[in-house]
Design a protein around this motif. Structure first.
Motif, PDB file in Angstrom:
ATOM      1  N   PRO B  66       0.800  -1.229   0.000  1.00 45.72           N
ATOM      2  CA  PRO B  66       0.000   0.000   0.000  1.00 45.72           C
ATOM      3  C   PRO B  66       0.828   1.270   0.000  1.00 45.72           C
ATOM      4  O   PRO B  66       1.410   1.639   1.010  1.00 45.72           O
ATOM      5  N   VAL B 158      -4.996  -4.707   7.983  1.00 45.25           N
ATOM      6  CA  VAL B 158      -3.801  -5.478   7.664  1.00 45.25           C
ATOM      7  C   VAL B 158      -3.404  -6.339   8.858  1.00 45.25           C
ATOM      8  O   VAL B 158      -3.160  -7.539   8.733  1.00 45.25           O
ATOM      9  N   GLN B 161      -5.685  -9.226   9.304  1.00 44.09           N
ATOM     10  CA  GLN B 161      -5.399 -10.340   8.394  1.00 44.09           C
ATOM     11  C   GLN B 161      -4.300 -11.232   8.949  1.00 44.09           C
ATOM     12  O   GLN B 161      -4.385 -12.449   8.880  1.00 44.09           O
ATOM     13  N   PRO B 450      -7.486  -4.626   3.031  1.00 42.46           N
ATOM     14  CA  PRO B 450      -6.867  -3.864   1.952  1.00 42.46           C
ATOM     15  C   PRO B 450      -7.733  -3.730   0.695  1.00 42.46           C
ATOM     16  O   PRO B 450      -7.780  -2.661   0.092  1.00 42.46           O
ATOM     17  N   ALA B 451      -8.431  -4.783   0.334  1.00 38.40           N
ATOM     18  CA  ALA B 451      -9.215  -4.716  -0.906  1.00 38.40           C
ATOM     19  C   ALA B 451     -10.334  -3.690  -0.804  1.00 38.40           C
ATOM     20  O   ALA B 451     -10.632  -2.971  -1.756  1.00 38.40           O
ATOM     21  N   GLN B 454      -8.696   0.013  -0.474  1.00 36.54           N
ATOM     22  CA  GLN B 454      -8.290   0.553  -1.779  1.00 36.54           C
ATOM     23  C   GLN B 454      -9.500   0.909  -2.623  1.00 36.54           C
ATOM     24  O   GLN B 454      -9.470   1.860  -3.392  1.00 36.54           O
ATOM     25  N   ALA B 455     -10.568   0.131  -2.473  1.00 35.58           N
ATOM     26  CA  ALA B 455     -11.789   0.457  -3.221  1.00 35.58           C
ATOM     27  C   ALA B 455     -12.335   1.811  -2.769  1.00 35.58           C
ATOM     28  O   ALA B 455     -12.801   2.606  -3.587  1.00 35.58           O
ATOM     29  N   GLU B 484     -15.391  -8.991   0.511  1.00 33.53           N
ATOM     30  CA  GLU B 484     -14.299  -9.175   1.469  1.00 33.53           C
ATOM     31  C   GLU B 484     -14.748  -9.329   2.910  1.00 33.53           C
ATOM     32  O   GLU B 484     -14.059  -9.961   3.704  1.00 33.53           O
TER      33      GLU B 484
END
Lengths: 308, 487
Positions: B66, B158, B161, B450-451, B454-455, B484
């Motif tokens: 990132p 993060v 995860q 993260p997905a 970022q979206a 997600e």
């Protein structure tokens, strides 16, 4: 009798006796290269194919098998198709502008009596720069406040509306293409110069004695003799355009609003920034198939003569 | 002649084919250089370093993931800093941090030495990494299942995860002992808390708000910082009328712009709307998130940003604010520090520096004290020895936090009582707001996986570019969340 016995005899004579020493030499030479190729190219490709069937964030084991879902997602994703479109646009622009420009300059330089080396060096210089450096330099040139482009235009045309070429989705791809051309035309030009050096001057002289104009000589003698180089540069140009990354990433990161995304920047964003390694792998596989398909087709149909 | 040409061309082709068809450069170079003919081979050599290998490069950089790390206040120290081991004890703690600036680096070194002196059975191996290099290295260490014992973390998605993958330790039991957990302000430690698990502890935390230039506000005839969104829009109009660029924004990097949307969503929908959407009881396409987009559009329509802001990075953004070229910015507590480094006249910069919190939105469900922020902390690898936790406990003691706040290292500090060490008035105000915030929300691009993060960044950029309607932006974010956030 004679005719039928001869092939049999030949077969007996030519039955291969395995020469182990000879074979060992061949294997010995092939092995290091083959190992590197298999380990660094084929295996990763196979791995990517495998990952592409999973939903996976790169951490932990691969458990979430999703079949072809990543592929259908990519092929129905508006942004991916947009990115692919940008790659195709870059190909068309490169073939229509960059290659003719390089060829023209190569011909001009050949016609020079003095200063060939200087011009050749000047034109080739941008290619020597790394793409990162190029990107940074051109970001300065395109700066909306006090950049070279802005200063130039506003002094030519007073009251010229401020330009922010990289910030406008409508202009960004063309602005990038200017940089790409600046960076790579010299490379194609050098290839052409090398090709031109290998055309015997006698052929052209003979044609001129026969009353051929310079244009005709170019059209019917020089270009056809240069065709294998042209085919090569087209090949390189297309593959380069399909895989474009560094320069675009430095200058725009694919933006604004995906207006300069290519397949490679899309792959980076989704595979790595978003931690979707499975999906990213699927994109990589699609890219690979496109490049590979093009390579095979182009070599089979256009470049076959060059290998004979 | 012809043969030579053939050879060269062949060498070129073979070189290029190997790598151009996507991949592996290594073998090709050898072939190309083995071609006869002098001049053209140069070209061939060049060819191998040519455009082909892009994706592999991308892969190499890959892990430096990132780019949008708000905490990444630029501290370009090019010299690699060697790791050093402190103490000779048998229990080794491997520690990775990213505080490359000399004073911060020495501070950690000093504290480690002091700790080891009292605990001779412990040795501490310190590795100092630059921000992006750290992220790259950590991702690799995580994927190979061998994380360092103590390492930099920003909390959020993060870290979660890593926690879900069982790669970091749950600190909840340790925090219950001797009131360690209670020594932290609740907001900052909530960034590391996921349900009943706590995967790290903070050592500084701040919040996002408007930094503004008092001289430019005065020039535009603005007497007071705005308190509501309507007032804020008026301020923008006044600045525009005075021919001043109202807002600096490096929207190429996306995360500076996402603050606006997130803050508006926080003000309009409040904690409830976000938590519902996050728990999948609600949705990011709910009216409050659409409304956030609509409000943001009101601002964007006034064209308050510098020319070419969509192509400008955070570095450009810093330069504008540092040199009085724009009147304000929405940015975290690190902004003045970064800008002082870029200011041509630091004295004037300091004299004109002001701060006000994000304005409230009329009729919004959010509380005016709700804060968007984040900071630095430490997390613990799954194999960390108990001494590692004890060591970090020492680092976050109120004495050490106070000293670090005083030295301008832990600013703003996160341990109760350590704010006594702060003397910068603006940072003090930020610190007290963080402490008082009823709802302390980490930046979405860090908090969400993260997905989705970022979206959010990608979709809000579309709002700034004016290419997409607020409804569609909310829908795009919801689509990413729907994939997600289901576990």
């Amino acid at each position: 009798m004679q005719t039928s016995s001869q092939p049999i005899e030949r077969m007996i004579v030519r039955r291969p006796r395995i020469r182990w020493g000879h074979l060992a030499t061949i294997v010995g030479f092939l092995l290091p290269g083959a190992l590197i190729y298999i380990g660094l190219v084929l295996l990763p490709v196979a791995q990517a194919v495998y990952y592409s069937f999973f939903r996976w964030n790169g951490l932990g084991p691969l458990t979430n098998f999703t079949g072809l879902a990543n592929y259908t997602r990519a092929l129905s994703d508006r942004v991916f198709l947009l990115s692919l479109g940008h790659n195709l646009q870059l190909i068309v622009l490169s073939l229509a502008i960059q290659i003719p420009l390089a060829l023209g300059l190569a011909l001009l330089i050949r016609g020079l009596t003095r200063g060939r080396a200087i011009f050749r060096t000047i034109f080739f210089m941008p290619f020597v720069l790394s793409e990162i450096v190029t990107g940074v330099i051109w970001s300065f040139i395109y700066r909306p406040d006090g950049g070279l482009v802005e200063t130039l235009f506003s002094s030519i045309a007073p009251g010229f509306a401020k330009t922010a070429l990289l910030a406008d989705p409508k202009t960004v791809l063309y602005a990038l293409f200017v940089v790409i051309t600046w960076k790579f035309f010299g490379y194609h030009m050098i290839l052409y110069i090398a090709g031109l050096q290998n055309i015997p001057t006698e052929v052209e002289e003979a044609a001129q004695i026969d009353g051929c104009s310079r244009l005709q000589a170019l059209r019917y003698i020089t270009i056809p003799l240069l065709s294998s180089t042209i085919r090569l540069t087209i090949y390189l140009s297309v593959l380069g355009s399909l895989q474009f990354f560094d320069l675009i990433w430095i200058m725009t990161t694919g933006g604004p609003v995906n207006a300069s995304d290519t397949m490679a920047t899309y792959l980076y964003k989704f595979g790595f920034q978003r931690f979707q390694l499975g999906y990213g792998s699927a994109i990589a596989v699609i890219m690979f198939l496109i490049c590979f398909g093009f390579s095979i087709a182009y070599q089979t149909f256009a470049m076959r003569r060059d290998f004979e | 002649m012809n043969v030579r040409r053939r050879l060269v061309t062949l060498a070129l082709i073979s070189a290029v084919l190997v790598l151009a068809a996507c991949g592996g450069q290594a073998p090709a170079t050898q072939q190309a250089t083995s071609a006869p003919a002098a001049e053209p081979t140069k070209a061939a050599e060049q060819a191998t370093s040519a455009p082909a290998a892009e994706p592999t490069k991308a892969a190499e950089q890959a892990t430096s993931a990132p780019a949008a790390e708000p905490t990444a206040a630029p501290a370009p120290t090019a010299t690699p800093i060697p790791l050093s081991t402190i103490g000779t004890g048998a229990t080794k703690i491997v520690w990775w941090h990213i505080n490359t600036q000399a004073d911060q680096r020495e501070n950690w070194q000093k504290l480690a030495s002091a700790y080891v002196k009292d605990h001779p059975d412990v040795s501490i191996e310190i590795t100092v990494l630059e921000n992006e290099a750290f992220k790259a290295k950590l991702a690799t260490a995580m994927q190979s299942g061998s994380p360092p014992d103590v390492f930099q973390s920003w909390g959020g998605g993060v870290l979660k995860q890593y926690g879900d993958a069982g790669l970091v330790q749950d600190l909840a039991p340790a925090l219950q002992q001797n009131g360690w957990g209670d020594s932290f302000q609740p907001g900052p430690i909530s960034l590391y808390t996921f349900g009943d698990k706590i995967y790290g502890v903070p050592w500084n935390a701040g919040m996002v708000g408007f930094w503004y230039n008092k001289a430019l506000f005065e020039k535009a005839g603005i007497a007071q910082p705005p308190a509501t969104w309507t007032e804020f829009l008026d301020v923008v109009k006044k600045l525009k009328a005075a021919n001043i660029t109202p807002i600096a924004l490096g929207e190429k990097d996306k995360w500076p712009g996402h603050f606006y949307w997130v803050y508006l969503a926080t003000r309009i929908g409040g904690r409830a709307a976000f938590e519902k959407a996050y728990a999948r009881e609600g949705s990011f396409a709910d009216p409050s998130f659409v409304e956030a987009g609509t409000k943001l559009k009101e601002l964007v329509d006034l064209q308050p940003f510098q020319n070419g802001f969509l192509g400008a990075g955070y570095g450009d953004h810093i330069a504008l604010m540092a040199n009085g070229k724009a009147a304000m910015e929405l940015m975290g507590h690190w902004a003045p520090g970064a800008e002082r480094g870029a200011a041509k006249d630091v004295k004037t910069f300091n004299a004109n520096l002001g701060w006000f919190p994000f304005p409230s939105v009329e009729g919004g469900a959010g509380d005016a004290t709700d804060a968007l922020g984040g900071g630095d902390g430490f997390a613990f690898g799954k194999n960390a020895p108990p001494a590692a936790i004890d060591f970090v406990r020492y680092l976050t003691s109120v004495e050490n936090q106070t000293a670090m706040a005083k030295a301008g290292i832990a600013v703003p500090p996160v341990v109760k009582g350590a704010e006594a060490g702060l003397d910068d008035a603006l940072l003090k105000e930020i610190q007290s707001r963080v402490a008082k915030a009823k709802y302390y929300q980490l930046y979405y691009d860090q908090y969400l996986p993260p997905a989705v993060g970022q979206a959010v960044n990608d979709a809000t950029q579309e709002l700034f570019a004016g290419t997409t309607a607020p409804e569609q932006v909310a829908k795009t974010i919801e689509e990413a969340a729907a994939i997600e956030l289901v576990q």
